[in-house]
Design a protein around this motif. Sequence first.
Motif, PDB file in Angstrom:
ATOM      1  N   ALA A 159       0.843  -1.190   0.000  1.00 11.54           N
ATOM      2  CA  ALA A 159       0.000   0.000   0.000  1.00 11.54           C
ATOM      3  C   ALA A 159       0.881   1.243   0.000  1.00 11.54           C
ATOM      4  O   ALA A 159       1.979   1.240   0.572  1.00 11.54           O
ATOM      5  N   CYS A 160       0.384   2.281  -0.658  1.00  6.83           N
ATOM      6  CA  CYS A 160       1.102   3.556  -0.632  1.00  6.83           C
ATOM      7  C   CYS A 160       0.123   4.672  -0.283  1.00  6.83           C
ATOM      8  O   CYS A 160      -0.966   4.773  -0.864  1.00  6.83           O
ATOM      9  N   PHE A 161       0.509   5.492   0.675  1.00  5.02           N
ATOM     10  CA  PHE A 161      -0.318   6.589   1.168  1.00  5.02           C
ATOM     11  C   PHE A 161       0.336   7.910   0.751  1.00  5.02           C
ATOM     12  O   PHE A 161       1.487   7.939   0.301  1.00  5.02           O
ATOM     13  N   VAL A 162      -0.387   9.010   0.962  1.00  6.02           N
ATOM     14  CA  VAL A 162       0.146  10.312   0.547  1.00  6.02           C
ATOM     15  C   VAL A 162       0.222  11.251   1.737  1.00  6.02           C
ATOM     16  O   VAL A 162      -0.793  11.565   2.370  1.00  6.02           O
ATOM     17  N   SER A 163       1.441  11.675   2.051  1.00  3.22           N
ATOM     18  CA  SER A 163       1.663  12.643   3.115  1.00  3.22           C
ATOM     19  C   SER A 163       1.873  14.021   2.482  1.00  3.22           C
ATOM     20  O   SER A 163       1.309  14.329   1.431  1.00  3.22           O
ATOM     21  N   THR A 164       2.695  14.832   3.094  1.00  2.73           N
ATOM     22  CA  THR A 164       3.032  16.156   2.572  1.00  2.73           C
ATOM     23  C   THR A 164       4.357  16.566   3.203  1.00  2.73           C
ATOM     24  O   THR A 164       4.691  16.111   4.308  1.00  2.73           O
TER      25      THR A 164
ATOM     26  N   LEU B  62       4.104  21.175  -3.238  1.00  2.00           N
ATOM     27  CA  LEU B  62       2.921  21.641  -3.974  1.00  2.00           C
ATOM     28  C   LEU B  62       2.821  20.877  -5.300  1.00  2.00           C
ATOM     29  O   LEU B  62       3.812  20.730  -6.012  1.00  2.00           O
ATOM     30  N   MET B  63       1.616  20.383  -5.577  1.00  2.18           N
ATOM     31  CA  MET B  63       1.396  19.531  -6.750  1.00  2.18           C
ATOM     32  C   MET B  63       0.235  20.134  -7.533  1.00  2.18           C
ATOM     33  O   MET B  63      -0.777  20.506  -6.940  1.00  2.18           O
ATOM     34  N   ASP B  64       0.371  20.202  -8.824  1.00  2.00           N
ATOM     35  CA  ASP B  64      -0.616  20.883  -9.666  1.00  2.00           C
ATOM     36  C   ASP B  64      -1.860  20.006  -9.864  1.00  2.00           C
ATOM     37  O   ASP B  64      -1.966  19.265 -10.836  1.00  2.00           O
ATOM     38  N   THR B  65      -2.784  20.077  -8.918  1.00  3.89           N
ATOM     39  CA  THR B  65      -4.033  19.293  -8.969  1.00  3.89           C
ATOM     40  C   THR B  65      -5.173  20.214  -8.509  1.00  3.89           C
ATOM     41  O   THR B  65      -4.922  21.309  -7.990  1.00  3.89           O
ATOM     42  N   PRO B  66      -6.418  19.748  -8.615  1.00  2.00           N
ATOM     43  CA  PRO B  66      -7.545  20.575  -8.145  1.00  2.00           C
ATOM     44  C   PRO B  66      -7.391  21.028  -6.687  1.00  2.00           C
ATOM     45  O   PRO B  66      -7.807  22.139  -6.333  1.00  2.00           O
ATOM     46  N   ALA B  67      -6.778  20.192  -5.833  1.00  3.91           N
ATOM     47  CA  ALA B  67      -6.635  20.573  -4.425  1.00  3.91           C
ATOM     48  C   ALA B  67      -5.770  21.821  -4.263  1.00  3.91           C
ATOM     49  O   ALA B  67      -5.907  22.556  -3.289  1.00  3.91           O
ATOM     50  N   ALA B  68      -4.867  22.060  -5.203  1.00  5.17           N
ATOM     51  CA  ALA B  68      -3.936  23.189  -5.099  1.00  5.17           C
ATOM     52  C   ALA B  68      -4.339  24.342  -6.009  1.00  5.17           C
ATOM     53  O   ALA B  68      -3.616  25.352  -6.087  1.00  5.17           O
ATOM     54  N   ALA B  69      -5.498  24.220  -6.668  1.00  3.31           N
ATOM     55  CA  ALA B  69      -5.865  25.198  -7.707  1.00  3.31           C
ATOM     56  C   ALA B  69      -5.861  26.630  -7.187  1.00  3.31           C
ATOM     57  O   ALA B  69      -5.396  27.547  -7.871  1.00  3.31           O
TER      58      ALA B  69
ATOM     59  N   ASP C 269       9.982  16.530  -3.752  1.00  2.00           N
ATOM     60  CA  ASP C 269       9.630  17.938  -3.547  1.00  2.00           C
ATOM     61  C   ASP C 269      10.567  18.937  -4.219  1.00  2.00           C
ATOM     62  O   ASP C 269      10.648  20.088  -3.771  1.00  2.00           O
ATOM     63  N   GLY C 270      11.253  18.492  -5.254  1.00  3.17           N
ATOM     64  CA  GLY C 270      12.113  19.448  -5.968  1.00  3.17           C
ATOM     65  C   GLY C 270      13.189  20.061  -5.089  1.00  3.17           C
ATOM     66  O   GLY C 270      13.678  21.152  -5.362  1.00  3.17           O
TER      67      GLY C 270
END
Length: 250
Positions: free
Chosen positions: A132-137, A182-189, A239-240
Amino acid sequence: MSHVLLVTGAAGGLGRAIVARAAMTGAQIAVVSRDAQHLVDAFGEAHTNSPTHIVADVSTHEGAQYAVKVCVETLGAPTMLAHCVGNILLAPAGRTTEAQYRDVMRANLDSAFFTLGAFVSAARTAAIPASACFVSTIAAGIGIANHEAVAAAKGGLEAMVRSAAATYAASGMRFNAVAPGLMDTPAAAKFLSSTALREASAKQYPLGSIGTADEIAEVMLWLLSDAARRVTGQTWTVDGGFTAVRPLVR
Ligand SMILES: NC(=O)c1ccc[n+]([C@@H]2O[C@H](COP(=O)([O-])OP(=O)(O)OC[C@H]3O[C@@H](n4cnc5c(N)ncnc54)[C@H](OP(=O)(O)O)[C@@H]3O)[C@@H](O)[C@H]2O)c1
């Protein structure tokens, strides 16, 4: 071995990127959203050669159990889980309402915990190796201002991943997370809604530009794959250079 991949938050920016990449690997895919229309908009009407649509709210115990049950009944027990449910709140603790806090915890931590529980139960019942893979920040690993609620939720998620890795290692199961900037998706729009905002955000990253969902999807699918068979209990930062490279002077 033919894989069954369960993707939660599948209609979001990252979820869509994972489904698009995974489709090229021949995996059978089940996609989960709280809203049937989100799945149709993202993946078209369900048919034989498209992902299996599952409508469930995995931020509840019941919803997560239901999502995994439908996957088991239609495709078989999931061998891989990409848990992409989550949201972002930029607010200092003193200005975060209880409703906002609960929403952040529900989306980011409750959903991860309940989906983890349902996933491991199904894998153990089927006696299959699973990952399984989850998403943190990145805000869970270093102090970034105005991220208290999200940092609390994702910090909990990272700790949960380590504990699950310990609990189920002897069963051949692996658990990891990715930590994007920061990732270019609707959550970050709303943070990327103008050229000026995009340029200001990109300047914060040593490698420049804004991260894409596809970059994170590629790492997640690698962590889920057998190629990462020695990797468990980890949070992989993508994260660049944001968290590792300082000082950053532009
Ligand atoms: N975008 C970024 O800059 C960024 C940065 C760091 C980490 N992340 C994390 O990356 C993951 C993927 O996010 P994304 O950028 O792809 O965002 P997104 O496009 O908004 O997708 C997230 C999905 O999560 C589901 N969701 C949201 N709140 C929920 C709740 N309370 N209960 C259940 N489901 C909920 C929604 O699916 P439905 O409405 O279809 O159910 C939504 O489509 C999240 O965990 C997010 O926290 C994002």
